[in-house]
Write a protein that holds these residues in place. Sequence first.
Motif, PDB file in Angstrom:
ATOM      1  N   SER A 152      -6.075  -3.408 -21.497  1.00 19.73           N
ATOM      2  CA  SER A 152      -4.828  -3.869 -22.102  1.00 19.73           C
ATOM      3  C   SER A 152      -4.905  -3.719 -23.613  1.00 19.73           C
ATOM      4  O   SER A 152      -5.967  -3.820 -24.217  1.00 19.73           O
ATOM      5  CB  SER A 152      -4.566  -5.331 -21.728  1.00 19.73           C
ATOM      6  OG  SER A 152      -5.617  -6.161 -22.163  1.00 19.73           O
ATOM      7  N   GLY A 153      -3.754  -3.468 -24.229  1.00 12.82           N
ATOM      8  CA  GLY A 153      -3.693  -3.259 -25.668  1.00 12.82           C
ATOM      9  C   GLY A 153      -3.241  -1.874 -26.042  1.00 12.82           C
ATOM     10  O   GLY A 153      -2.927  -1.614 -27.205  1.00 12.82           O
ATOM     11  N   ILE A 154      -3.196  -0.959 -25.057  1.00 16.69           N
ATOM     12  CA  ILE A 154      -2.669   0.374 -25.280  1.00 16.69           C
ATOM     13  C   ILE A 154      -1.752   0.722 -24.120  1.00 16.69           C
ATOM     14  O   ILE A 154      -1.775   0.080 -23.066  1.00 16.69           O
ATOM     15  CB  ILE A 154      -3.794   1.428 -25.405  1.00 16.69           C
ATOM     16  CG1 ILE A 154      -4.671   1.438 -24.155  1.00 16.69           C
ATOM     17  CG2 ILE A 154      -4.636   1.169 -26.645  1.00 16.69           C
ATOM     18  CD1 ILE A 154      -5.760   2.496 -24.195  1.00 16.69           C
ATOM     19  N   SER A 155      -0.938   1.758 -24.299  1.00 21.61           N
ATOM     20  CA  SER A 155       0.030   2.130 -23.270  1.00 21.61           C
ATOM     21  C   SER A 155      -0.667   2.849 -22.115  1.00 21.61           C
ATOM     22  O   SER A 155      -1.831   3.255 -22.216  1.00 21.61           O
ATOM     23  CB  SER A 155       1.107   3.039 -23.871  1.00 21.61           C
ATOM     24  OG  SER A 155       0.545   4.293 -24.232  1.00 21.61           O
ATOM     25  N   ALA A 156       0.084   3.032 -21.021  1.00 21.13           N
ATOM     26  CA  ALA A 156      -0.475   3.724 -19.859  1.00 21.13           C
ATOM     27  C   ALA A 156      -0.824   5.170 -20.201  1.00 21.13           C
ATOM     28  O   ALA A 156      -1.846   5.702 -19.750  1.00 21.13           O
ATOM     29  CB  ALA A 156       0.518   3.682 -18.698  1.00 21.13           C
ATOM     30  N   GLY A 157       0.019   5.829 -21.022  1.00 21.38           N
ATOM     31  CA  GLY A 157      -0.270   7.205 -21.414  1.00 21.38           C
ATOM     32  C   GLY A 157      -1.522   7.303 -22.271  1.00 21.38           C
ATOM     33  O   GLY A 157      -2.344   8.213 -22.103  1.00 21.38           O
ATOM     34  N   GLN A 158      -1.701   6.363 -23.192  1.00 20.46           N
ATOM     35  CA  GLN A 158      -2.907   6.350 -24.026  1.00 20.46           C
ATOM     36  C   GLN A 158      -4.149   6.074 -23.183  1.00 20.46           C
ATOM     37  O   GLN A 158      -5.208   6.669 -23.418  1.00 20.46           O
ATOM     38  CB  GLN A 158      -2.752   5.302 -25.126  1.00 20.46           C
ATOM     39  CG  GLN A 158      -1.722   5.673 -26.189  1.00 20.46           C
ATOM     40  CD  GLN A 158      -1.410   4.520 -27.122  1.00 20.46           C
ATOM     41  OE1 GLN A 158      -1.475   3.346 -26.725  1.00 20.46           O
ATOM     42  NE2 GLN A 158      -1.054   4.830 -28.357  1.00 20.46           N
ATOM     43  N   SER A 159      -4.026   5.175 -22.208  1.00 21.05           N
ATOM     44  CA  SER A 159      -5.157   4.910 -21.305  1.00 21.05           C
ATOM     45  C   SER A 159      -5.548   6.174 -20.547  1.00 21.05           C
ATOM     46  O   SER A 159      -6.737   6.482 -20.385  1.00 21.05           O
ATOM     47  CB  SER A 159      -4.794   3.799 -20.315  1.00 21.05           C
ATOM     48  OG  SER A 159      -4.511   2.588 -20.968  1.00 21.05           O
ATOM     49  N   GLN A 160      -4.539   6.917 -20.072  1.00 23.97           N
ATOM     50  CA  GLN A 160      -4.810   8.132 -19.313  1.00 23.97           C
ATOM     51  C   GLN A 160      -5.512   9.178 -20.190  1.00 23.97           C
ATOM     52  O   GLN A 160      -6.488   9.814 -19.760  1.00 23.97           O
ATOM     53  CB  GLN A 160      -3.498   8.707 -18.764  1.00 23.97           C
ATOM     54  CG  GLN A 160      -3.650   9.940 -17.899  1.00 23.97           C
ATOM     55  CD  GLN A 160      -4.289   9.639 -16.560  1.00 23.97           C
ATOM     56  OE1 GLN A 160      -4.421   8.469 -16.181  1.00 23.97           O
ATOM     57  NE2 GLN A 160      -4.694  10.666 -15.847  1.00 23.97           N
ATOM     58  N   ARG A 161      -5.064   9.338 -21.428  1.00 24.82           N
ATOM     59  CA  ARG A 161      -5.679  10.325 -22.315  1.00 24.82           C
ATOM     60  C   ARG A 161      -7.102   9.904 -22.692  1.00 24.82           C
ATOM     61  O   ARG A 161      -8.001  10.740 -22.788  1.00 24.82           O
ATOM     62  CB  ARG A 161      -4.821  10.496 -23.568  1.00 24.82           C
ATOM     63  CG  ARG A 161      -3.564  11.335 -23.328  1.00 24.82           C
ATOM     64  CD  ARG A 161      -2.758  11.482 -24.598  1.00 24.82           C
ATOM     65  NE  ARG A 161      -1.909  10.310 -24.814  1.00 24.82           N
ATOM     66  CZ  ARG A 161      -1.308  10.043 -25.959  1.00 24.82           C
ATOM     67  NH1 ARG A 161      -1.476  10.839 -27.007  1.00 24.82           N
ATOM     68  NH2 ARG A 161      -0.550   8.967 -26.083  1.00 24.82           N
ATOM     69  N   LEU A 162      -7.312   8.617 -22.875  1.00 19.89           N
ATOM     70  CA  LEU A 162      -8.652   8.121 -23.190  1.00 19.89           C
ATOM     71  C   LEU A 162      -9.618   8.388 -22.029  1.00 19.89           C
ATOM     72  O   LEU A 162     -10.744   8.853 -22.229  1.00 19.89           O
ATOM     73  CB  LEU A 162      -8.584   6.636 -23.501  1.00 19.89           C
ATOM     74  CG  LEU A 162      -9.901   5.885 -23.734  1.00 19.89           C
ATOM     75  CD1 LEU A 162     -10.701   6.557 -24.835  1.00 19.89           C
ATOM     76  CD2 LEU A 162      -9.631   4.434 -24.083  1.00 19.89           C
ATOM     77  N   ALA A 163      -9.168   8.105 -20.799  1.00 15.09           N
ATOM     78  CA  ALA A 163     -10.018   8.352 -19.628  1.00 15.09           C
ATOM     79  C   ALA A 163     -10.271   9.846 -19.436  1.00 15.09           C
ATOM     80  O   ALA A 163     -11.368  10.259 -19.046  1.00 15.09           O
ATOM     81  CB  ALA A 163      -9.354   7.771 -18.379  1.00 15.09           C
ATOM     82  N   LEU A 164      -9.271  10.687 -19.724  1.00 14.13           N
ATOM     83  CA  LEU A 164      -9.440  12.136 -19.608  1.00 14.13           C
ATOM     84  C   LEU A 164     -10.464  12.640 -20.619  1.00 14.13           C
ATOM     85  O   LEU A 164     -11.351  13.441 -20.280  1.00 14.13           O
ATOM     86  CB  LEU A 164      -8.091  12.826 -19.819  1.00 14.13           C
ATOM     87  CG  LEU A 164      -8.101  14.358 -19.795  1.00 14.13           C
ATOM     88  CD1 LEU A 164      -8.601  14.875 -18.454  1.00 14.13           C
ATOM     89  CD2 LEU A 164      -6.706  14.911 -20.098  1.00 14.13           C
TER      90      LEU A 164
END
Length: 526
Positions: free
Chosen positions: A450-462
């Motif tokens: 939590s603390g970032i958007s779903a798109g940012q989470s996806q890019r971070l995991a990628l």
Amino acid sequence: MSTNRSPVDPRLLRLAPPVRSLILRAGLAQALTTMLVLARGVLIGWGATRLIVERVFPWWVIPALVAVVAAHGAVSWVAQRWSSRGVGATIDSLRASSLEALRRRDPRVVQEQSAHWRTVLTRGLDDFRPYLSDFLPSLVAVVLATPAALLVVFLADPVSGVLALVTVPLIPVFMVLIGTLTRAQTRRRLQITAALGGQLADLLSGALTLRALGATDQPGREIEASGRRHENATMSVLRLAFLSSFALEFIATLSVALVAVGIGLRLIDGSLGLSAGLIALIVIPEVYQPIRQVGTNFHAAADGLAAVEEVLELIDAPSHQPPFTPQRREGVALEVSGLSVAGRDGTTPTDLSFRAEPGEVTVLHGPNGSGKSTAFLAVLGVLPKNLVHGQVVAPAPEAISYLPARPVLTPGTVKDNLVLLGAEPARAEAAAAAVGTGVPGDRILGAHGSGISAGQSQRLALARTLARGDGGPMLLLLDEPSAHLSPELVEHLGMLLRQYAAEGHAVVVASHDRRIAAAADKVVPL
């Protein structure tokens, strides 16, 4: 469902070894505590009698009392230290064993129940701490302190001992009756809490998307309804706890009063000596106190008991089928021949065959439920062997980097999450720059990212997935990498995947996104 009704589940002693040392240390501490408490009562009763009857107070009683009280404090401090260490080791052992048991299960089923197990293994086991730190020591006290105190009362005044012996069983009877009713309520509350936690996690992950679509009213109403159910379940458990506490306190107080009245009447008519009466009167509460404490601590740990019962059933379940193990090969190429995987919703995929070569982007393209993610699980070797048919020839596990459909982020900074899979910091930062996470490296993330958007989470995991390894060729398994990404980012992702393929990686993507399929060298329809 376990039918065990004993105060200590035998499976707990067998499956969580730290519990055994915790109980042994609690027994030693309780034995010392019992002797000191009884010695204090005898000293006070005998000293008060000498002062009242003979008008002489033995001077050595005061230093003896001070020594007893100081020793009691020291034993309590040591017992608290032992308890803290033992409880922590037990909870860690149960969590580790539970995760290992879940790892042996079908990951598709575990994923469906992830919200439930997340609640059980976090909050549920935390609620089990009072059982270990309070209930078990009080149970040991019943076994040691109650008989010892009863013996002292019998020696001082046999009549009071008989009265205590008759009234003591009343408390356990009421404890069993109320505890049986509490068990069902606490299990229901745990299920509601797990469902609410999963619902909140899903809504938080997609909150920005829901807000952008203007679809926040219905989820809000659902959260409100779930909150009311949680409130009602919690209040039911609290009402039972207050009822049981009142009943146990009332019975114990009435029993002590009965003994005290008998002692007073016999002191008046002279049939009982003052010293014996005072000692019996001072010690008699110690007969009932451990039993009262057991009832109080049991209800304080009721939530944890419901959770740990599920954990013990999980750990103690019969061994599952061994996992399907792909054949291993040199290099990073992947070959799948006639792969079919059975599941609760049928067999998906069915007779899947493809070959992914280094330097190529291969896309498994199909709708949700067509078996794309399941094919990746077969390549990783985490599915039960009896469910998988066909042949998979894959690189060694250390040459595979996997992005799941629902990647997990942990509390900490963005940099902490980038190196979570063991990537070198420099490679992680380079991958983050190439993907464009849109989040600074020192940004703090909360629970579940939590603390970032779903798109940012996806890019971070990628970025984290692409950075894994030592820089050599890898087999990249990317499950729905374009989820939550804007159109321009999807186009950038397609170019990035082709760039990684050109560097010698074998890139396999599971996606229903036609834009990703358009960037592929090879499309495998499911």
